[in-house]
Design a protein around this motif. Structure first.
Motif, mmCIF file in Angstrom:
data_model
loop_
_atom_site.group_PDB
_atom_site.id
_atom_site.type_symbol
_atom_site.label_atom_id
_atom_site.label_comp_id
_atom_site.label_asym_id
_atom_site.label_seq_id
_atom_site.Cartn_x
_atom_site.Cartn_y
_atom_site.Cartn_z
ATOM 1 N N VAL A 1 40.273 54.116 101.446
ATOM 2 C CA VAL A 1 39.355 55.227 101.140
ATOM 3 C C VAL A 1 38.750 55.088 99.747
ATOM 4 C CG1 VAL A 1 40.527 56.843 102.686
ATOM 5 C CG2 VAL A 1 41.262 56.678 100.296
ATOM 6 N N MET A 2 38.847 53.897 99.166
ATOM 7 C CA MET A 2 38.322 53.700 97.811
ATOM 8 C C MET A 2 36.817 53.969 97.767
ATOM 9 S SD MET A 2 39.198 52.987 94.705
ATOM 10 C CE MET A 2 40.835 52.236 94.830
ATOM 11 N N ASN A 3 36.408 54.726 96.772
ATOM 12 C CA ASN A 3 34.999 55.051 96.504
ATOM 13 C C ASN A 3 34.369 55.987 97.535
ATOM 14 O OD1 ASN A 3 35.216 53.438 94.275
ATOM 15 N ND2 ASN A 3 33.891 51.805 95.026
ATOM 16 N N ILE A 4 35.174 56.558 98.416
ATOM 17 C CA ILE A 4 34.639 57.555 99.343
ATOM 18 C C ILE A 4 34.585 58.901 98.631
ATOM 19 C CG2 ILE A 4 35.061 58.867 101.456
ATOM 20 C CD1 ILE A 4 36.268 56.375 102.676
ATOM 21 N N GLY A 5 33.405 59.517 98.638
ATOM 22 C CA GLY A 5 33.233 60.812 98.013
ATOM 23 C C GLY A 5 32.554 61.776 98.957
ATOM 24 N N HIS A 6 31.640 62.575 98.420
ATOM 25 C CA HIS A 6 30.954 63.559 99.241
ATOM 26 C C HIS A 6 29.536 63.746 98.716
ATOM 27 C CE1 HIS A 6 32.597 65.899 95.851
ATOM 28 N NE2 HIS A 6 31.508 66.621 95.963
ATOM 29 N N LYS A 7 28.730 64.455 99.441
ATOM 30 C CA LYS A 7 27.371 64.784 99.010
ATOM 31 C C LYS A 7 27.419 66.011 98.116
ATOM 32 C CE LYS A 7 25.532 61.658 101.761
ATOM 33 N NZ LYS A 7 24.927 60.408 101.239
ATOM 34 N N GLU A 8 26.552 66.049 97.120
ATOM 35 C CA GLU A 8 26.506 67.178 96.198
ATOM 36 C C GLU A 8 25.051 67.437 95.816
ATOM 37 O OE1 GLU A 8 28.230 70.118 95.192
ATOM 38 O OE2 GLU A 8 29.844 68.660 94.914
#
Length: 310
Positions: A297-304
């Motif tokens: 899950v490295m570098n998985i984020g979300h929209k902002e």
């Protein structure tokens, strides 16, 4: 406390800075004496760069920080506040509000100048306004002496790329994107920012408690697989007799490209603990083991913010 130079400014920042969002009761209720003691403890620990915003507690953070700093010589600390974001859905980056916001912050903080002002979470507004109106207004305020340096803060990588391609700014602040689980800021933006001489600041080494032994807040937007990996990593560290928060803080502060890493707490014991952690060596084997847990899950984020700013 070790210090690093911020870009081409004349500011030497401690590698760990005090984030005053907690003074605004963003995470829990805070007593006045506890808030004041937290600020004084940070200063006693040589954590003398203080970061706040009108958004934190809708003004409460700046007010309490200003009260805590009464009687402290101005040359013993550096102040950073923000502008443009005033509530969850209230943003105003107009030139008129820029000038008003700086003056209000100066009053709340009890000072005649701010060392840094940042445009706060600009991903929520069209970036054209930041380029054409907000930054020109900040340049005038800088010329007046009320602000020494200015820049931008936010989450998506695109905002840093777009603004620094069109404007001359002194520094940037990225949050939650240089951590044990997310290295995007260092990989995608830091080389470009360094080449332009722009000062680089990192915030959120614990990723809103994701990288601690405490449950993250309900509003945290990271995908469930990221949260699950973080729980596994925390449990693994605990079995090794280490708080994952220690590893997270040591990792974020170790990168020489980050002038400083901002972490916040209204608990004086936490601040003393952080200073102690930074005096201890980073466990490289434990870091490798935790990186292996986060690898899927490295570098998985979300929209902002606005879709076009992501």
């Amino acid at each position: 406390m070790q210090t690093r130079k911020l870009g081409q400014t004349d500011l030497e920042l401690p590698i760990l800075s005090f984030g005053a969002s907690s003074l605004g009761q963003e995470f829990r209720s805070v007593q006045l004496d506890q808030a004041i003691e937290s600020v004084h403890t940070a200063l006693d620990c040589e954590i003398n760069f203080l970061d706040t915003s009108p958004f934190y507690g809708r003004g409460m953070s700046e007010v309490l920080l200003g009260i805590a700093l009464r009687g402290v010589p101005r040359d013993e600390y550096l102040l950073c506040t923000k502008l443009g974001r005033y509530d969850l859905q209230h943003f105003d980056f107009s030139a008129k509000r820029v000038a008003e916001s700086v003056d209000v912050s100066l009053h709340r903080l009890g000072t005649d100048h701010l060392d840094i002002v940042l445009c706060h979470d600009i991903e929520f507004v069209p970036l054209d306004q930041i380029v054409e109106e907000t930054i020109p207004a900040l340049k005038k305020i800088k010329e007046s002496g009320k602000v020494r340096y200015f820049g931008i803060s936010g989450y998506p990588m695109k905002i840093f790329r777009e603004i620094t391609a069109q404007c001359d700014i002194d520094c940037v602040l990225s949050y939650n994107q240089y951590t044990l689980q997310n290295r995007r800021f260092a990989e995608e933006m830091v080389p470009e920012l360094k080449s332009k001489g722009i000062g680089i600041m990192n915030a959120g080494p614990f990723s809103a408690r994701l990288l601690t032994q405490t449950a993250p807040p309900d509003w945290l937007k990271e995908p469930e697989e990221v949260k699950a990996a973080a729980r596994n990593a925390a449990e693994f560290c605990q079995k090794q007799g280490v708080d994952i928060a220690q590893l997270a803080l040591q990792f974020s502060c170790a990168n020489p490209d980050m002038a400083t890493t901002v972490a916040g707490s209204a608990n004086p014991d936490n601040i003393r603990k952080w200073k102690k952690w930074l005096e201890e060596p980073l466990d490289q084997q434990l870091l490798k083991d935790v990186e292996a847990i986060f690898e899927p899950v490295m570098n998985i984020g979300h929209k902002e913010g606005l879709p076009e700013n992501n």
